[in-house]
Design an enzyme around this catalytic site. Sequence first.
Site, PDB file in Angstrom:
ATOM      1  N   ASP A  98       0.860  -1.176   0.000  1.00  0.00           N
ATOM      2  CA  ASP A  98       0.000   0.000   0.000  1.00  0.00           C
ATOM      3  C   ASP A  98       0.901   1.233   0.000  1.00  0.00           C
ATOM      4  O   ASP A  98       1.854   1.316   0.780  1.00  0.00           O
ATOM      5  CB  ASP A  98      -0.855  -0.002   1.270  1.00  0.00           C
ATOM      6  CG  ASP A  98      -2.284   0.355   0.982  1.00  0.00           C
ATOM      7  OD1 ASP A  98      -2.508   1.439   0.422  1.00  0.00           O
ATOM      8  OD2 ASP A  98      -3.179  -0.428   1.332  1.00  0.00           O
ATOM      9  N   ASP A 199      -3.117   4.543  -2.412  1.00  0.00           N
ATOM     10  CA  ASP A 199      -4.211   5.090  -1.618  1.00  0.00           C
ATOM     11  C   ASP A 199      -4.668   6.457  -2.147  1.00  0.00           C
ATOM     12  O   ASP A 199      -3.823   7.330  -2.404  1.00  0.00           O
ATOM     13  CB  ASP A 199      -3.684   5.249  -0.181  1.00  0.00           C
ATOM     14  CG  ASP A 199      -4.773   5.516   0.812  1.00  0.00           C
ATOM     15  OD1 ASP A 199      -5.626   4.643   0.993  1.00  0.00           O
ATOM     16  OD2 ASP A 199      -4.768   6.614   1.419  1.00  0.00           O
ATOM     17  N   GLU A 241      -6.269   3.855  -6.199  1.00  0.00           N
ATOM     18  CA  GLU A 241      -7.603   3.982  -5.603  1.00  0.00           C
ATOM     19  C   GLU A 241      -8.161   5.344  -6.021  1.00  0.00           C
ATOM     20  O   GLU A 241      -7.606   6.378  -5.655  1.00  0.00           O
ATOM     21  CB  GLU A 241      -7.519   3.892  -4.081  1.00  0.00           C
ATOM     22  CG  GLU A 241      -8.889   3.874  -3.437  1.00  0.00           C
ATOM     23  CD  GLU A 241      -8.884   4.262  -1.964  1.00  0.00           C
ATOM     24  OE1 GLU A 241      -9.812   3.875  -1.258  1.00  0.00           O
ATOM     25  OE2 GLU A 241      -7.953   4.977  -1.524  1.00  0.00           O
ATOM     26  N   HIS A 315     -11.108  -3.307   2.744  1.00  0.00           N
ATOM     27  CA  HIS A 315     -11.189  -2.995   4.174  1.00  0.00           C
ATOM     28  C   HIS A 315     -12.069  -1.784   4.461  1.00  0.00           C
ATOM     29  O   HIS A 315     -12.264  -1.434   5.622  1.00  0.00           O
ATOM     30  CB  HIS A 315      -9.771  -2.754   4.709  1.00  0.00           C
ATOM     31  CG  HIS A 315      -9.122  -1.588   4.035  1.00  0.00           C
ATOM     32  ND1 HIS A 315      -8.734  -1.620   2.714  1.00  0.00           N
ATOM     33  CD2 HIS A 315      -8.835  -0.335   4.479  1.00  0.00           C
ATOM     34  CE1 HIS A 315      -8.239  -0.454   2.382  1.00  0.00           C
ATOM     35  NE2 HIS A 315      -8.279   0.351   3.437  1.00  0.00           N
ATOM     36  N   ASP A 316     -12.561  -1.102   3.424  1.00  0.00           N
ATOM     37  CA  ASP A 316     -13.433   0.063   3.623  1.00  0.00           C
ATOM     38  C   ASP A 316     -14.894  -0.268   3.317  1.00  0.00           C
ATOM     39  O   ASP A 316     -15.760   0.600   3.461  1.00  0.00           O
ATOM     40  CB  ASP A 316     -13.020   1.208   2.681  1.00  0.00           C
ATOM     41  CG  ASP A 316     -11.638   1.751   2.990  1.00  0.00           C
ATOM     42  OD1 ASP A 316     -11.241   1.716   4.170  1.00  0.00           O
ATOM     43  OD2 ASP A 316     -10.965   2.218   2.059  1.00  0.00           O
TER      44      ASP A 316
HETATM   45  C1  NOJ Z   1      -8.438   4.979   1.652  1.00  0.00           C
HETATM   46  C2  NOJ Z   1      -8.145   3.829   2.548  1.00  0.00           C
HETATM   47  O1  NOJ Z   1      -8.539   2.664   1.906  1.00  0.00           O
HETATM   48  C3  NOJ Z   1      -8.864   4.114   3.836  1.00  0.00           C
HETATM   49  O2  NOJ Z   1      -8.877   2.993   4.690  1.00  0.00           O
HETATM   50  C4  NOJ Z   1      -8.237   5.311   4.484  1.00  0.00           C
HETATM   51  O3  NOJ Z   1      -8.975   5.682   5.611  1.00  0.00           O
HETATM   52  C5  NOJ Z   1      -8.207   6.504   3.522  1.00  0.00           C
HETATM   53  N1  NOJ Z   1      -7.813   6.140   2.209  1.00  0.00           N
HETATM   54  C6  NOJ Z   1      -7.235   7.531   3.999  1.00  0.00           C
HETATM   55  O4  NOJ Z   1      -5.927   7.045   3.832  1.00  0.00           O
END
Ligand code: NOJ
Length: 549
Positions: A98, A199, A241, A315-316
């Site tokens: 990451d 990210d 992302e 994970h989100d």
């Molecule tokens: C995206 C990540 O997947 C998330 O978990 C994080 O809180 C935010 N970016 C900030 O880094």
Amino acid sequence: MQQQWWHKSVIYQIYPRSFNDSNNDGIGDIKGIIQKLDYLKELGIEVIWLSPIYESPNVDNGYDISDYYSILPEYGTMDDMNKLLLESHQREIKIIMDLVVNHTSDQHPWFIEAKKSKDNPYRNYYIWRDPMNGQEPNELDSNFGGSAWEYDESTNQYYLHLYSKQQPDLNWENETMRISIWEMMNFWIDKGISGFRMDVIDLIGKNPDKQIKENGPKLHDYLQEMYINTFGKHDLLTVGETWGATTENAKLYSDPKRKELNMVFQFEHMNLDKIPGKRRWDLKKLELVELKQVLSKWQYALGQEGWNSLFWNNHDLPRIVSRWGNDGEYRVKSAKMLATLLHGMKGTPYVYQGEEIGMTNAVFDSIDDYIDIETRNVYKERIKDGFSEEEIMKSLYMKARDNARTPMQWSDEPNAGFSKGKPWMKVNPNYTYINVKNALEDEDSVFYHYQKLIDMRKNNNLIVYGTYNLLEPDNENIYAYERILENEKLLIVCNFYEVEKKFYYPVTEYTKARILLSNYNNSGLDISNIRLRPYEAIIYQISEGKSDK
Ligand code: NOJ
């Protein structure tokens, strides 16, 4: 299209904190990952995406990095990391890291320096503005709620943070800062990693004065500069992302000629079960026809130029079987159906830990059981905004990020076999029956279905390169599509719901069909008239030909 190794790979995301705890402190760690490499090998995984393992105060579970060059002691040491790379490579598994470079932690030495004075050499690594009439410079808001500006009394300026105030945004306009990032990326590349998941990378070109967050004017310039200075010289996988991606700008990112990224995560389909224009907590039922429109739009748009990533989970996001499947009676069937639907498409599929055994959302009774900073902020905000406790808890149950972050369920031993200590976060009580041990012992488990899908991608060019063609766009129950390569076709038919439905596929007297994969025994072989049972999903290989080959 030039073939690439990552066209055939399925990527497995590990969220280290919740994966496997080797020293029983309740927190997953790198040695714990090493212990499970053989499990991943059995699943057929060739690439792991590791969520952050860097030094971090953990305000946002590692997405707030205080040192890019060292490992968070809770997770182990750099020696453990080297060992993980070695042991993975011995099993022909690659590791992608990451890369969190939109922001750092406020505990990063760069920020500690930057705060000291306006003329500190690191000041310009971050984004500072004077107050506007004694207040925030403008109305830009943070993605975690509240203003994106935090006041720093000692220098009488505000700094920008698009996430929590402990995650100050880096200033990408500063070339010295960019060079520091290239150095750090090259450090990890030299260590032998195989790529980066980037990210919120679409935020780095932001223009805070014009209140532009995503897709800022210089975004693609920065990515091209990154390419030249880091991974462009190597055969690595890069995935960005990009919450704000459209099919048009996804081509900009992922067209190989432009030398930026290999692919992006786009989230358009993930917004279909919220009320348009509102936040994801404002729930709406998913319409299958809309899901088809969105996924197909991406399949068509990136069919020839660029490349898609395919995912339901990370994970989100909440667990897909609870979100769009059925996590009760049809958990296994619907988890397999959703997997088939996604893995039959063109692109690189991602599997999030636990998805391969059909893990579900966790029903926590109280806000105190939620740990995620975003969830806690939303709860407070919504109470203030007059939502009832019941409404808020309902949307958390559906959408909270912690749904995906409960410890991995390895067995029916205490704490799901994740740890002998007290887990950092509550285990989902259904671990007594949803766990890896049970899955491995049951040949009909979700695990073996994923194993077959992963294997199919390695061995069937139709899955990798076949052209996508949606069938019956208006059918409200069945998602069916073809994949076509020269004279061969795949037909993927999925009943998205519990009601039985029929599907008719046009055939000629020469059409031959055989089943490659199904989530039921004895699925119909007559494709001109298929009766689909609840959540039934079938992949047929079809050929037309007079000769009996
Ligand atoms: C995206 C990540 O997947 C998330 O978990 C994080 O809180 C935010 N970016 C900030 O880094």
